[in-house]
Enzyme design. Structure first.
Site, short mmCIF file in Angstrom:
data_model
loop_
_atom_site.label_atom_id
_atom_site.label_comp_id
_atom_site.label_asym_id
_atom_site.label_seq_id
_atom_site.Cartn_x
_atom_site.Cartn_y
_atom_site.Cartn_z
N ASP A 123 -9.23 20.41 -1.52
CA ASP A 123 -10.01 20.79 -0.33
C ASP A 123 -11.12 21.74 -0.75
O ASP A 123 -11.67 21.60 -1.83
CB ASP A 123 -9.08 21.39 0.72
N ASP A 155 -6.98 24.86 -1.31
CA ASP A 155 -8.33 25.41 -1.52
C ASP A 155 -8.36 26.16 -2.85
O ASP A 155 -7.34 26.69 -3.29
CB ASP A 155 -8.71 26.39 -0.40
N ASP A 193 -13.46 28.51 1.36
CA ASP A 193 -13.46 28.37 2.81
C ASP A 193 -13.23 29.74 3.45
O ASP A 193 -12.33 30.48 3.04
CB ASP A 193 -12.38 27.40 3.27
N ARG A 207 -20.86 20.31 3.20
CA ARG A 207 -20.38 21.67 3.48
C ARG A 207 -20.91 22.65 2.44
O ARG A 207 -20.15 23.28 1.72
CB ARG A 207 -18.86 21.72 3.54
#
Length: 451
Positions: free
Chosen positions: A290, A268, A294, A347
């Site tokens: 990714d 991430d 997050d 997302r």
């Protein structure tokens, strides 16, 4: 992968104009003995909540070019600055001094520098009535020590305001959203900055729980995830980049990440895990393995603001698994505001359990799969956003995750259609100012991202 940052030089947008004070300021630091001097100051409260407020100060040089400056004022009701960016703040009693940062000390004629701050207040919050630069009281114009009083004035009007932005200064907006709750988020506060140019130096400076401001300079190339401890501000100098790796904010509290560009991360770009009071502000995210940002595993009180997300697929997740309810219920409260989701795919965010998650005044440009998804017991308020060329703006459920709740209001659609709503969402506990949705494209496209 791209290793360069696309830069914009547009006027930063203020979130609200609750209180404004305008004044000219005479005498700038490091001015030659015979130089014409003068300055104008705009002071603005951008947001206010029961125990604190955020403010912006814009200093415009109306005189000859200078190499550094100090701005002063006095608070009239016991206000205390807790954090500043774009400059270094010191306070003795009521007296406040803001010294320029490394990137905005030099001001040519007509140039501006912009600083922001958070402060505490109680009872009342009056606007300062007088400003000084290097101890000289505001005069409202320019002066020239060598001029003859009978000399005709210049043909231009010295009090005409020049443009109110400095392209090298990140737009300064006060803390809004969930990170302002639970005691607020100040990061390293007023700690002296430590400049780092390598991943090892960054990890060392950001370790532990002591208050620290870590200033990233140049490009840091690395792999994996770099651990960030509690009470830290990770601040990028102009053009600073982190390439190949990401920041791991895990088991931490009170962390700010600001003005960095991330690219080609191998996990991430920023992972927020079992952490509280985190503010991710004014960064640029290109593409990587990714998520860009997050938030998961019972993290809480998070604000993600004024970031430019450029092209990532699985962009920003709130809650990592449908099976983690025992840890996540009552947590994962996140605010997304004034972010630019620019060609991202999905997302933006996808939410589990968090209620309320607040998504307001964001710009969605040509988003691929979908914008916002509310799933698995989540409650998401989607308001005042600008959706352009985005077929699926927001919906309930995603993949194998069941539908959550989603309330949408006051959004603006261009080449896009209103999405799916249902259920109810818990009330928002903090104060915020909502920009008109039709204006969000110009506000966010000019103000979001690292500088």
């Amino acid at each position: 992968m791209r290793l360069t940052t696309r830069r914009r030089t547009a006027t930063a947008a203020f979130t609200s104009a609750a209180l404004v004070a305008m004044a000219g300021v005479g005498a700038l630091l490091a001015v030659p003995a015979q130089a014409a001097t003068g300055c104008k100051v705009e002071y603005k409260v951008t947001n206010q909540w029961p125990s604190g407020f955020g403010g912006d100060v814009v200093v415009t040089n109306l005189g000859d070019a200078v190499s550094s400056w100090k701005l002063g004022w006095s608070f009239g009701a016991g206000q205390q600055i807790t954090q500043a960016w774009g400059g270094t703040a010191t306070q003795s009693g009521a007296a406040v001094t803001i010294s320029n940062a490394g990137w905005n000390g030099s001001l040519s004629t007509g140039a501006t520098a912009q600083v922001g701050f958070n402060a505490s207040w109680s009872g009342s919050n009056p606007v300062p009535t007088s400003f000084t630069l290097n101890g000289v009281t505001c005069t409202g114009g320019t002066t020239n020590p060598t001029s003859n009083p009978t000399t005709p004035p210049p043909t231009s009007n010295p009090t005409t305001p020049p443009p109110t932005s400095n392209p090298t200064t990140p737009p300064a907006t006060g803390l809004v959203g969930w990170a302002s709750q639970n005691g607020g988020t100040s990061g390293g506060g007023s700690a002296a900055a430590t400049t780092v140019t390598s991943s090892s130096a960054l990890v060392s400076a950001a370790s532990g729980t002591g208050a620290a401001v870590v200033r990233v300079s140049g490009t840091i190339s690395c792999s994996g995830m770099l651990a960030i401890g509690s009470n830290k501000t990770i601040l990028g100098a102009s053009g600073a980049k982190i390439v190949g790796c990401g920041l791991n904010i895990k088991n931490a509290k009170n962390v700010i990440v600001r003005n960095l560009t991330f690219d080609d991360w191998d996990d991430d770009a920023i992972n927020v895990e079992t952490s509280t009071n985190v503010w991710i502000d004014r960064n640029t995210f290109f593409t990587g393995y990714d998520g860009s940002v997050d938030t998961k595993r019972a993290s809480d009180y998070v604000t993600i603001s004024w970031n430019h997300f450029d092209g990532q697929d699985k962009n920003s997740l709130v809650g990592h698994s449908d099976d983690n309810g025992s840890q996540d219920r009552g947590k994962l409260r996140v605010t997304y505001h004034h972010n630019w989701f620019d060609g991202t795919n999905q997302r933006n965010p996808r939410v589990r359990f968090g209620n309320p998650v607040h998504v307001f005044n964001n710009l969605y440009s040509s988003v691929g799969s979908y914008g916002v998804a509310s799933t698995m017991e989540a409650g998401v308020l989607v308001e005042g956003n600008y959706f352009e060329n985005t077929d699926d703006t927001f919906h309930l459920g995603e993949g194998s995750s069941p539908a959550g709740s989603l309330v949408a209001r006051n959004n603006h659609f261009v080449g896009s259609s209103a999405g799916q709503t249902g259920g109810s969402v818990k009330s928002i506990p903090y104060a915020y100012s909502l920009d008109t949705a039709s204006s969000v494209k110009s506000i966010v496209s000019s103000g979001a991202g690292a500088r």
